[in-house]
Design a protein around this motif. Structure first.
Motif, short mmCIF file in Angstrom:
data_model
loop_
_atom_site.label_atom_id
_atom_site.label_comp_id
_atom_site.label_asym_id
_atom_site.label_seq_id
_atom_site.Cartn_x
_atom_site.Cartn_y
_atom_site.Cartn_z
N LYS A 130 -34.24 -22.43 -67.04
CA LYS A 130 -34.18 -22.50 -68.49
C LYS A 130 -32.78 -22.85 -69.00
CE LYS A 130 -38.06 -19.45 -69.02
NZ LYS A 130 -38.59 -18.20 -69.43
N ASP A 131 -32.23 -23.91 -68.43
CA ASP A 131 -30.92 -24.40 -68.85
C ASP A 131 -30.99 -25.02 -70.24
OD1 ASP A 131 -29.61 -23.79 -66.46
OD2 ASP A 131 -30.29 -25.64 -65.52
N ASP A 132 -29.81 -25.22 -70.83
CA ASP A 132 -29.76 -25.94 -72.10
C ASP A 132 -30.20 -27.38 -71.91
OD1 ASP A 132 -28.86 -23.71 -73.46
OD2 ASP A 132 -26.74 -24.25 -73.24
N ASN A 133 -29.95 -27.91 -70.75
CA ASN A 133 -30.33 -29.28 -70.40
C ASN A 133 -31.22 -29.26 -69.18
OD1 ASN A 133 -29.72 -31.46 -71.93
ND2 ASN A 133 -27.68 -31.78 -71.07
N PRO A 134 -32.49 -28.89 -69.33
CA PRO A 134 -33.36 -28.82 -68.15
C PRO A 134 -33.61 -30.22 -67.59
CG PRO A 134 -34.65 -28.54 -70.14
CD PRO A 134 -33.21 -28.58 -70.55
N PRO A 135 -33.87 -30.30 -66.28
CA PRO A 135 -34.12 -31.62 -65.71
C PRO A 135 -35.45 -32.20 -66.19
CG PRO A 135 -34.53 -29.92 -64.08
CD PRO A 135 -33.96 -29.24 -65.29
N ARG A 136 -35.49 -33.50 -66.33
CA ARG A 136 -36.75 -34.18 -66.57
C ARG A 136 -37.47 -34.23 -65.23
NH1 ARG A 136 -36.07 -37.08 -71.46
NH2 ARG A 136 -34.69 -35.73 -72.64
N VAL A 137 -38.76 -34.04 -65.23
CA VAL A 137 -39.51 -34.01 -63.97
C VAL A 137 -40.53 -35.14 -63.95
CG1 VAL A 137 -41.00 -32.66 -62.46
CG2 VAL A 137 -39.20 -31.51 -63.78
N LEU A 138 -40.41 -35.97 -62.92
CA LEU A 138 -41.35 -37.06 -62.68
C LEU A 138 -42.17 -36.69 -61.46
CD1 LEU A 138 -42.45 -39.97 -63.07
CD2 LEU A 138 -40.53 -40.75 -61.66
N GLY A 139 -43.48 -36.55 -61.64
CA GLY A 139 -44.36 -36.23 -60.53
C GLY A 139 -44.96 -37.49 -59.94
N LEU A 140 -44.97 -37.56 -58.61
CA LEU A 140 -45.57 -38.70 -57.91
C LEU A 140 -46.93 -38.26 -57.40
CD1 LEU A 140 -42.52 -39.84 -55.75
CD2 LEU A 140 -43.13 -40.55 -58.07
N LEU A 141 -47.98 -38.92 -57.86
CA LEU A 141 -49.34 -38.58 -57.47
C LEU A 141 -49.87 -39.58 -56.47
CD1 LEU A 141 -50.93 -37.68 -60.94
CD2 LEU A 141 -49.91 -36.14 -59.26
N ALA A 142 -50.58 -39.07 -55.47
CA ALA A 142 -51.18 -39.95 -54.46
C ALA A 142 -52.44 -40.61 -55.00
CB ALA A 142 -51.51 -39.16 -53.20
N GLY A 143 -53.09 -39.97 -55.93
CA GLY A 143 -54.29 -40.52 -56.55
C GLY A 143 -54.29 -40.18 -58.02
N GLY A 144 -54.82 -41.04 -58.83
CA GLY A 144 -54.80 -40.83 -60.27
C GLY A 144 -56.01 -40.07 -60.77
N THR A 145 -56.42 -39.01 -60.07
CA THR A 145 -57.58 -38.26 -60.52
C THR A 145 -57.22 -37.36 -61.69
OG1 THR A 145 -57.20 -36.38 -59.04
CG2 THR A 145 -58.52 -38.22 -58.17
N ARG A 146 -58.20 -37.07 -62.48
CA ARG A 146 -58.00 -36.20 -63.64
C ARG A 146 -57.51 -34.81 -63.21
NH1 ARG A 146 -59.48 -35.36 -68.93
NH2 ARG A 146 -60.26 -33.30 -69.47
N GLU A 147 -58.07 -34.28 -62.12
CA GLU A 147 -57.69 -32.96 -61.63
C GLU A 147 -56.22 -32.93 -61.20
OE1 GLU A 147 -60.44 -34.65 -60.39
OE2 GLU A 147 -61.87 -33.57 -61.65
N ALA A 148 -55.78 -33.97 -60.50
CA ALA A 148 -54.39 -34.05 -60.05
C ALA A 148 -53.45 -34.14 -61.25
CB ALA A 148 -54.19 -35.25 -59.13
N LEU A 149 -53.83 -34.90 -62.26
CA LEU A 149 -53.02 -35.03 -63.46
C LEU A 149 -52.92 -33.71 -64.21
CD1 LEU A 149 -51.45 -36.79 -65.45
CD2 LEU A 149 -53.62 -37.36 -66.53
N ILE A 150 -54.04 -33.02 -64.38
CA ILE A 150 -54.03 -31.74 -65.09
C ILE A 150 -53.19 -30.72 -64.34
CG2 ILE A 150 -55.50 -29.77 -65.75
CD1 ILE A 150 -57.64 -31.90 -66.52
N GLU A 151 -53.32 -30.69 -63.03
CA GLU A 151 -52.53 -29.75 -62.23
C GLU A 151 -51.03 -30.05 -62.35
OE1 GLU A 151 -52.84 -27.58 -57.92
OE2 GLU A 151 -53.70 -29.56 -58.13
N ALA A 152 -50.67 -31.31 -62.36
CA ALA A 152 -49.26 -31.69 -62.52
C ALA A 152 -48.74 -31.29 -63.89
CB ALA A 152 -49.10 -33.19 -62.31
N ILE A 153 -49.53 -31.52 -64.93
CA ILE A 153 -49.12 -31.15 -66.28
C ILE A 153 -48.94 -29.64 -66.40
CG2 ILE A 153 -49.92 -31.01 -68.68
CD1 ILE A 153 -51.12 -33.85 -68.23
N LYS A 154 -49.91 -28.89 -65.87
CA LYS A 154 -49.80 -27.42 -65.89
C LYS A 154 -48.61 -26.94 -65.07
CE LYS A 154 -54.59 -26.24 -66.84
NZ LYS A 154 -55.81 -25.60 -66.31
N GLY A 155 -48.22 -27.72 -64.06
CA GLY A 155 -47.07 -27.38 -63.23
C GLY A 155 -45.74 -27.61 -63.93
N GLY A 156 -45.75 -28.38 -65.03
CA GLY A 156 -44.53 -28.57 -65.81
C GLY A 156 -43.86 -29.92 -65.70
N VAL A 157 -44.57 -30.93 -65.20
CA VAL A 157 -43.95 -32.27 -65.14
C VAL A 157 -43.83 -32.85 -66.55
CG1 VAL A 157 -44.83 -32.75 -62.82
CG2 VAL A 157 -46.09 -33.55 -64.80
#
Length: 167
Positions: free
Chosen positions: A85-112
């Motif tokens: 929880k820094d003043d300048n938190p890092p931007r997070v780019l997630g690399l997905l192996a497949g563009g499935t809806r489940e993978a995207l939702i999990e990444a979003i919930k993970g904080g990307v």
């Protein structure tokens, strides 16, 4: 072989960290990031080394592989970055192996902040990173979540009448 620089693209000067524990795809991702213009990047294949680096440094950009076989370590790393929880938190780019809806939702919930689906092309990766680093992002803390604010608040003039929800 991946070329080392994409023609007519500028170097991205952000400090960054790339985590991909897969010994096969890690070097490919590393080459793609270098070709996209990221030159100031720490590369980690081991979760313990990545966590150690993250505990001592706060990169501007965190690129994390979230393929099915590595996503648990990737999500753990994102959680560690978000827990600072820094003043300048890092931007997070997630690399997905497949563009499935489940993978995207999990990444979003993970904080990307955003995701990109493999295979990685240096020119599209460059555009995605430049866009991510240029756009201001609000971060929120809620029960069980710290990360980018996903709510989209439209202008008052955009929605009027009976369907407009009150503030």
């Amino acid at each position: 072989m991946v070329q080392m620089a994409v023609p007519n693209q500028k170097i991205i000067k952000a400090t960054s960290m790339f985590f991909d524990p897969n010994r096969d795809s890690g070097p490919i991702g590393r080459a793609a990031l270098q070709s996209a213009g990221l030159t100031n990047t720490q590369f980690h294949l081991d979760i313990d080394m990545a966590m150690s680096y993250l505990s001592m440094h706060t990169p501007e950009l965190l690129v994390v592989d979230l393929a099915p076989d590595t996503k648990e370590d990737g999500l753990m790393l994102i959680a560690a970055a978000r827990s600072k929880k820094d003043d300048n938190p890092p931007r997070v780019l997630g690399l997905l192996a497949g563009g499935t809806r489940e993978a995207l939702i999990e990444a979003i919930k993970g904080g990307v902040d955003t995701v990109i689906v493999k295979p990685l092309a240096p020119d599209s990766l460059h555009k995605k990173i430049k866009s991510l680093m240029a756009s201001p992002q609000n971060y929120i803390s809620a029960k069980g979540y710290y990360g980018p604010d996903r709510r989209r608040v439209p202008d008052a003039e955009e929605f009027t009448g009976e369907e407009r929800r009150s503030k």
